[in-house]
Motif scaffolding. Structure first.
Motif, PDB file in Angstrom:
ATOM      1  N   PRO A 285       0.820  -1.208   0.000  1.00 63.16           N
ATOM      2  CA  PRO A 285       0.000   0.000   0.000  1.00 63.16           C
ATOM      3  C   PRO A 285       0.858   1.263   0.000  1.00 63.16           C
ATOM      4  CG  PRO A 285       0.076  -0.949   2.192  1.00 63.16           C
ATOM      5  CD  PRO A 285       0.794  -1.908   1.294  1.00 63.16           C
TER       6      PRO A 285
ATOM      7  N   GLY B 245      -3.235  -0.392  -1.635  1.00 61.14           N
ATOM      8  CA  GLY B 245      -4.212   0.411  -0.920  1.00 61.14           C
ATOM      9  C   GLY B 245      -3.727   1.821  -0.686  1.00 61.14           C
TER      10      GLY B 245
ATOM     11  N   GLN C 203      -5.767   6.072   0.307  1.00 60.44           N
ATOM     12  CA  GLN C 203      -6.950   6.723   0.878  1.00 60.44           C
ATOM     13  C   GLN C 203      -8.142   6.752  -0.077  1.00 60.44           C
ATOM     14  OE1 GLN C 203      -5.868  10.556   2.505  1.00 60.44           O
ATOM     15  NE2 GLN C 203      -4.744   9.641   4.202  1.00 60.44           N
TER      16      GLN C 203
ATOM     17  N   SER D 251      -9.172   3.241   1.778  1.00 60.83           N
ATOM     18  CA  SER D 251      -9.733   3.267   3.129  1.00 60.83           C
ATOM     19  C   SER D 251     -10.747   4.374   3.378  1.00 60.83           C
ATOM     20  CB  SER D 251      -8.592   3.391   4.151  1.00 60.83           C
ATOM     21  OG  SER D 251      -7.859   4.584   3.942  1.00 60.83           O
TER      22      SER D 251
ATOM     23  N   LYS E  16     -13.681   1.768   6.956  1.00 60.06           N
ATOM     24  CA  LYS E  16     -12.334   1.737   6.399  1.00 60.06           C
ATOM     25  C   LYS E  16     -11.949   0.313   6.011  1.00 60.06           C
ATOM     26  CE  LYS E  16     -10.572   5.854   8.733  1.00 60.06           C
ATOM     27  NZ  LYS E  16      -9.526   6.436   9.605  1.00 60.06           N
TER      28      LYS E  16
ATOM     29  N   TYR F   4      -8.730  -2.022   4.427  1.00 56.71           N
ATOM     30  CA  TYR F   4      -7.289  -2.036   4.219  1.00 56.71           C
ATOM     31  C   TYR F   4      -6.867  -3.302   3.467  1.00 56.71           C
ATOM     32  CZ  TYR F   4      -7.456   1.618   7.775  1.00 56.71           C
ATOM     33  OH  TYR F   4      -7.745   2.767   8.479  1.00 56.71           O
TER      34      TYR F   4
ATOM     35  N   MET G 157       0.775  -1.508   9.359  1.00 52.41           N
ATOM     36  CA  MET G 157       0.379  -2.317   8.219  1.00 52.41           C
ATOM     37  C   MET G 157       1.042  -3.689   8.215  1.00 52.41           C
ATOM     38  SD  MET G 157       1.479  -3.562   5.032  1.00 52.41           S
ATOM     39  CE  MET G 157       2.901  -2.531   4.637  1.00 52.41           C
TER      40      MET G 157
END
Length: 535
Positions: A396, A424, A426, A455, A461, A463, A494
């Motif tokens: 991400p 991933g 925002q 997210s 959200k 992820y 993460m």
């Protein structure tokens, strides 16, 4: 020797646990006669809260004089106390062999012990604490290691992948482009950086990193010079022993971010206000607050006499920043590409800037020069040696960088293994980095699967680890077919969440117990089929 003080149940990831174990081992190595309880107390921890202290790793170096397992750890450390200084230096370091300082731990300790390396602040995982321990070892060994010296020519020992160019002797390259990757309205500023290696002959492999020497912001330099009331043209000497004006030395050679204990002590010795003295003393004991920098110390101290010379003596050298390479030379030739997130934030009404990221995003124009070197990967973070093996990549944000290189390499070598990417960020509309490139890889079949997690686009959200859970059965089937599993990006959250999810998927899909799933993952790691590049 690796000594384990931190139990597996402690809330740390692998890198943090490894560094803490190295930290405590280093403290014991510097304190003959010390024991685990004393080390824990010195670190402000309760030994009672850390069960299982001390477990010995049987895979010791053969030339260490402490192989008798029947002896207590204290006696074994005392036996080892007579070893050469580089052994004690190595014990004081992070013991990760991550290469992020431009060395492996052993070669860094040897370079310091021999006097070839005078920069004691290079160890990224340990940072300030490692530097303090190294200084203590050198002090006890009768070598302060503080005298500046011209850097020697680079060699393979310092981690550079090229003879002639290294962290000590970087190549002066030219910037080709700094292209924004985020759309208008994004909260982020991520750049695709392309750098020309021209006829340098520098070669790198996918999974390697590029070291970049940053420069500090002119505005910050000017404010600091004014704060100490100095002449910006005053002739000074850099940590490498080169003569430069004060302003240029602060811009190019000294770290202006984290204040050293020496700077805090200098300020403390000059101020008279009891409240300010108390604040500085607290920072010496507990560390400066996050984001508190060199200028903050000067402004807190106020109008007290500090000369330019004594101020410079408290500063650490400006270290290079390492970035995962986002290109394969099989595809881009004599270029090297990066994916860099610009770092800026406000603290107490002043904009703070990441030295390297804002240099690349704002202060360099195409054609401008910058000093770079390649850093070989030492942990197996590269494409599978067998081109038929599948790859699962979790990257991400800027963690996508090395996987662009992986895919470029797979395409150039016509590797037939399947490729699956989890990405991933925002918002899909503004933060889908390299969307066109990834779509073209999907269209060509090079990228078998692309699962995204944005997210901030939904009410809940989502992820990358959530996407992994949703595709648990297929992910398990890929692993059973010999897939290599890679993770790149944030280490603190993460990577921890992905690791936990991976173990959960293996347990549920494989019908394994929690311990058996952990053993399965450990086996993947040992076989270099589960490799992480986290920061």
């Amino acid at each position: 020797m690796t000594t384990s003080f931190i139990p597996e149940t402690a809330p740390f990831n692998d890198e943090q646990r490894a560094w803490l174990n190295g930290f405590f081992s280093g403290m014991m190595g510097m304190q003959p006669g010390g024991d685990a309880s004393a080390v824990m107390n010195a670190a402000g921890l309760s030994a009672d809260a850390l069960p299982g202290v001390v477990e010995q790793n049987k895979e010791e170096e053969e030339d260490f004089p402490w192989h008798d397992d029947s002896l207590p750890i204290v006696d074994r450390m005392q036996l080892a106390d007579g070893k050469p200084v580089e052994r004690r230096l190595m014990a004081a370091m992070a013991q990760l062999d991550c290469g992020s300082c431009g060395y492996l731990c052993k070669s860094y300790s040897e370079a310091i012990a021999s006097g070839e390396e005078t920069n004691l602040t290079l160890c990224s995982p340990g940072g300030k604490e490692t530097a303090k321990m190294i200084k203590q070892v050198l002090k006890e060994s009768g070598d302060s290691g503080a005298s500046p010296a011209k850097p020697a020519n680079g060699s393979a020992a310092n981690g550079s992948s090229q003879p002639g160019y290294s962290r000590k002797t970087p190549y002066v390259a030219k910037l080709i482009e700094s292209r924004p990757l985020n759309g208008e309205g994004s909260a982020k500023d991520t750049r695709h950086i392309a750098i020309d290696l021209a006829d340098s002959g520098i070669k790198y492999e996918v999974g390697d990193a590029l070291g970049i020497y940053p420069t500090n912001c002119d505005e910050l330099v000017e404010t600091i010079v004014a704060a100490i009331g100095a002449d910006p043209n005053l002739l000074t000497v850099t940590p490498a022993g080169d003569p430069k004006s004060l302003a240029n030395a602060l811009r190019e050679d000294f770290c202006l971010r984290d204040p050293s204990d020496e700077l805090l002590e200098l300020a403390l010795s000059r101020v008279s206000d009891p409240e300010i003295k108390s604040q500085l003393s607290q920072m010496l004991e507990e560390g400066a607050p996050d984001g508190f920098d060199v200028l903050d110390v000067l402004q807190l101290a106020g109008d007290v006499p500090i000369s330019a010379t004594e101020f410079l003596e408290t500063l650490s050298p400006l270290n290079p920043r390492l970035y995962s390479i986002a290109s394969s030379q099989a595809c881009v030739g004599n270029q090297v590409h990066l994916t860099v997130g610009k770092v800026t934030y406000d603290r107490n009404g002043r904009l703070r800037k990441g030295a390297a990221s804002t240099m690349l995003a704002d202060r360099l124009e195409p054609g401008s020069t910058l000093r770079v070197f390649t850093q070989a990967n030492h942990g197996g973070f590269t494409v599978p040696a067998d081109p038929t093996k599948p790859m699962i990549m979790v990257g991400p944000g800027t963690g996508i960088a090395p996987f662009l290189a992986f895919l470029q390499d797979r395409e150039a070598t016509k590797a037939t293994g399947k490729n699956w990417l989890f990405f991933g960020d925002q918002h899909a509309a503004t933060d889908f980095l390299y969307q066109q490139e990834l779509q073209s890889y999907l269209d060509s079949g090079l990228l078998t699967r692309l699962d995204t997690a944005f997210s901030r686009d939904g009410t809940e959200k989502v992820y990358v680890q959530d996407r992994m859970k949703q595709n648990a059965a297929e992910l398990w089937s890929w692993l059973q077919a010999g897939a290599h599993f890679y993770v790149c990006g944030d280490a603190s959250r993460m990577a921890v969440d992905v690791d936990r999810t991976l173990k959960s998927i293996i347990a549920s899909q494989g019908g394994l117990s929690e311990q058996a799933a952990a053993d399965y993952v450990a086996k993947l790691s040992k076989e270099k089929r589960y490799v992480r590049d986290v920061y």
